[in-house]
Design an enzyme around this catalytic site. Structure first.
Site, PDB file in Angstrom:
ATOM      1  N   LYS A  88      11.788 -21.224  14.631  1.00 30.40           N
ATOM      2  CA  LYS A  88      11.867 -21.678  13.242  1.00 30.40           C
ATOM      3  C   LYS A  88      10.627 -21.204  12.481  1.00 30.40           C
ATOM      4  O   LYS A  88       9.534 -21.738  12.644  1.00 30.40           O
ATOM      5  CB  LYS A  88      11.933 -23.215  13.189  1.00 30.40           C
ATOM      6  CG  LYS A  88      12.098 -23.726  11.772  1.00 30.40           C
ATOM      7  CD  LYS A  88      11.225 -24.951  11.513  1.00 30.40           C
ATOM      8  CE  LYS A  88      11.148 -25.281  10.047  1.00 30.40           C
ATOM      9  NZ  LYS A  88      10.399 -24.309   9.228  1.00 30.40           N
TER      10      LYS A  88
ATOM     11  N   GLU B 139      -1.879 -25.038  17.349  1.00 32.04           N
ATOM     12  CA  GLU B 139      -2.995 -24.435  16.611  1.00 32.04           C
ATOM     13  C   GLU B 139      -2.945 -25.005  15.208  1.00 32.04           C
ATOM     14  O   GLU B 139      -1.959 -24.802  14.491  1.00 32.04           O
ATOM     15  CB  GLU B 139      -2.861 -22.911  16.559  1.00 32.04           C
ATOM     16  CG  GLU B 139      -3.135 -22.223  17.879  1.00 32.04           C
ATOM     17  CD  GLU B 139      -4.522 -22.485  18.432  1.00 32.04           C
ATOM     18  OE1 GLU B 139      -5.434 -22.856  17.652  1.00 32.04           O
ATOM     19  OE2 GLU B 139      -4.691 -22.352  19.657  1.00 32.04           O
TER      20      GLU B 139
ATOM     21  N   CYS C 218      -6.583 -19.990   9.141  1.00 32.37           N
ATOM     22  CA  CYS C 218      -7.215 -21.133   9.812  1.00 32.37           C
ATOM     23  C   CYS C 218      -8.564 -20.722  10.362  1.00 32.37           C
ATOM     24  O   CYS C 218      -9.384 -21.559  10.691  1.00 32.37           O
ATOM     25  CB  CYS C 218      -6.316 -21.702  10.892  1.00 32.37           C
ATOM     26  SG  CYS C 218      -5.847 -20.519  12.118  1.00 32.37           S
TER      27      CYS C 218
ATOM     28  N   GLU D  50      -9.863 -29.279   5.425  1.00 37.80           N
ATOM     29  CA  GLU D  50      -9.436 -27.888   5.274  1.00 37.80           C
ATOM     30  C   GLU D  50      -8.727 -27.722   3.928  1.00 37.80           C
ATOM     31  O   GLU D  50      -7.804 -28.467   3.622  1.00 37.80           O
ATOM     32  CB  GLU D  50      -8.477 -27.502   6.406  1.00 37.80           C
ATOM     33  CG  GLU D  50      -8.081 -26.043   6.335  1.00 37.80           C
ATOM     34  CD  GLU D  50      -7.257 -25.602   7.521  1.00 37.80           C
ATOM     35  OE1 GLU D  50      -6.267 -26.289   7.842  1.00 37.80           O
ATOM     36  OE2 GLU D  50      -7.598 -24.563   8.123  1.00 37.80           O
TER      37      GLU D  50
HETATM   38  C1  UN1 Z   1      -7.147 -14.052  12.343  1.00 38.54           C
HETATM   39  O1  UN1 Z   1      -8.065 -14.600  11.739  1.00 38.54           O
HETATM   40  O2  UN1 Z   1      -7.162 -12.853  12.622  1.00 38.54           O
HETATM   41  O3  UN1 Z   1      -3.209 -19.317  11.119  1.00 38.54           O
HETATM   42  C2  UN1 Z   1      -5.970 -14.780  12.823  1.00 38.54           C
HETATM   43  C3  UN1 Z   1      -4.243 -18.676  11.255  1.00 38.54           C
HETATM   44  C4  UN1 Z   1      -4.587 -18.244  12.646  1.00 38.54           C
HETATM   45  C5  UN1 Z   1      -4.610 -16.788  12.801  1.00 38.54           C
HETATM   46  C6  UN1 Z   1      -5.883 -16.185  12.350  1.00 38.54           C
HETATM   47  N1  UN1 Z   1      -3.668 -18.842  13.583  1.00 38.54           N
HETATM   48  O4  UN1 Z   1      -4.931 -18.388  10.307  1.00 38.54           O
END
Ligand code: UN1
Length: 477
Positions: A171, A246, A280, A379
């Protein structure tokens, strides 16, 4: 307009559709994409379950060939898929093509890993007994991906899931179904048996929730918000399901007096503002020691003046639009919060209009921020960063680690002593020395600590930890 449909049990299906809108030009509809129901989701889970026994025993050469074909096709179509990505998500065309290349490389990497599956044979502590330790596929994996990396994150979850013999219900984020549809179409044509990879685009509250409620998903790998991540975790305990989460970051970039100023500014500007700050891994806390503080702020401000915010496809654009109206409101709300909290707006903070109607926001830099302010703790996920002034390295490290998150942590310094100490003591899954906190390699582990991540690492060889389960077999010789 054609409807890009869901793929369930090897059949394209779905008449309900929603518009995929271009954030650089909200008049442009990128495409119509199916919006799946709870029944579609249940059918997809059933199809993945039915396909599992055969796929889990498929030959490694078959898996290699399919993953390799997918990687090759993505690379051959990098410009077209990159443009699709830029149109649906809003990152600049060079960034979007870069991300597409990364997706291809991930498929190539796991195509290779399929051929390197191995176990261990060890002696038993008892005579005449042999012990074998092998990794077996987990089962049906639920994959839930965010909008900010529409092709790389689906690739880094789908490729290892298939490589290790799992079947999938996938999804993608509702805002960016286009690249996900393209990857699924590519894998389907590359020869995946029916039901091995099922795509259910649609709402989190319907498709996502049905996935969480299912007892038939052996694992869920999720990238997205902290709130949704917690819901994935709670539902998974109930169903005895493995999870990999994550979530957010509030990544620090420490700049020490002895830093090379241009290296520090490049790293900070890249990680705070490229991809519109919607990573992130973005640096949103720039923790700067006294001796370089004023020079750093002056150089950052000069740098920000040179960055063009405009249509993602336009040549010369450095920063594309914010992804949608809701995220834009979050960003501007936080800018107001920062002002009220007493941080000084050193650059940006304003919406801008361009030739096309889109969600354009200036890169925004606060100074005189403290680490206790909400803009330093929560964040934001936009092009907003703040400078926190500290006395020395010791205070910088303490402030860097004083956060509920722990994904990526950076330092700009020419001191080997401080770089070494920081690498050892930063409470983060990834540490960057004289480099942006964002922008990672595709063949090494990715993930964080504390509130940022839960479960084992993604990417590289370490991905096997989540996508397999270990078996220890004893045989009397
Ligand atoms: C990166 O900084 O190259 O959602 C990848 C995000 C992370 C991936 C970052 N899971 O921003």
């Amino acid at each position: 307009m054609t409807i890009y449909q869901n793929l369930i049990a090897g059949e394209w299906t779905g008449a309900e559709a929603v518009e995929n809108i271009n954030p650089s030009d909200t008049k442009e509809v990128v495409g119509l994409y199916a919006s799946g129901s709870a029944a579609d989701t249940r059918n997809a889970i059933a199809a993945a379950k039915a396909a599992f026994p055969a796929w889990s025993r498929s030959g490694i050469w078959e898996r290699h060939v399919i993953l390799k074909k997918a990687g090759d096709e993505i690379m051959a179509r990098k410009d077209e898929l990159g443009a699709l990505l830029a149109r649906e998500e809003g990152k600049t065309l060079p960034e979007a093509i870069g991300e597409t290349i990364r997706a291809s490389q991930i498929f190539e990497f796991f195509a290779g890993e399929a051929l390197r599956l191995a176990g261990e044979v060890v002696p038993s502590v008892r005579p005449n007994i042999g012990v074998e330790i092998t990794r077996e596929p987990l089962g049906v994996i639920g994959i839930i991906t965010p909008w900010n990396f529409p092709i790389a994150i689906p690739a880094w979850k789908i490729a290892p899931a298939l490589c290790y013999g799992n079947t999938i219900v996938f999804k993608p984020a509702e805002l960016v179904p286009g690249c996900s549809w393209a990857i699924v179409d590519i894998l389907n044509r590359a020869g995946l048996p029916k039901g091995v990879l099922n795509l259910v685009m649609g709402k989190g509250s319907i498709v996502g929730q049905t996935m969480l409620d299912s007892p038939d998903l052996a694992g869920i790998t999720f990238t997205g918000s902290v709130g949704t991540g917690k819901r994935v975790a709670v539902s998974s305990i109930e169903h005895h399901r493995k999870i990999q989460l994550e979530m957010g970051g509030k990544n620090p970039m420490v700049v020490l007096d002895d830093a090379d100023l241009s290296v520090a500014v490049e790293a900070a500007a890249n990680s705070a503002f490229f991809s519109t700050g919607q990573r992130c891994t973005a640096s949103s806390r720039l923790i700067v020691t006294e001796g370089i503080h004023d020079r750093f702020v002056a150089a950052m401000t000069e740098k920000l003046k040179t960055l063009n915010v405009d249509h993602a496809l336009k040549t010369g654009t450095h920063i594309g639009p914010v992804v949608d109206e809701r995220q834009l409101k979050t960003d501007t709300d936080y800018i107001e919060i920062g002002k009220k909290e007493g941080a000084k707006l050193a650059f940006g903070g304003e919406l801008i209009s361009r030739d096309t109607p889109g969600f354009y926001l200036q890169p925004t830099l606060f100074t005189e921020a403290t680490n206790q302010m909400r803009i330093s703790r929560e964040e934001i996920f936009g092009p907003v960063a703040s400078v926190i002034r500290v006395k020395d390295y010791e205070e910088a490290l303490a402030v860097a680690n004083d956060t509920p998150f722990g994904l990526s942590s950076g330092i700009a310094t020419t001191s080997l002593k401080h770089a070494t100490h920081f690498k050892r003591n930063a409470e983060a899954g990834m540490v960057m020395v004289n480099l942006p906190t964002a922008g990672v390699d595709f063949h090494v582990p990715f993930g964080g600590r504390k509130g940022s991540s839960y479960g084992s690492r993604e990417q590289g060889k370490y991905a096997a930890e989540f996508f397999t389960t270990v078996k220890t077999a004893y045989t009397l010789a």
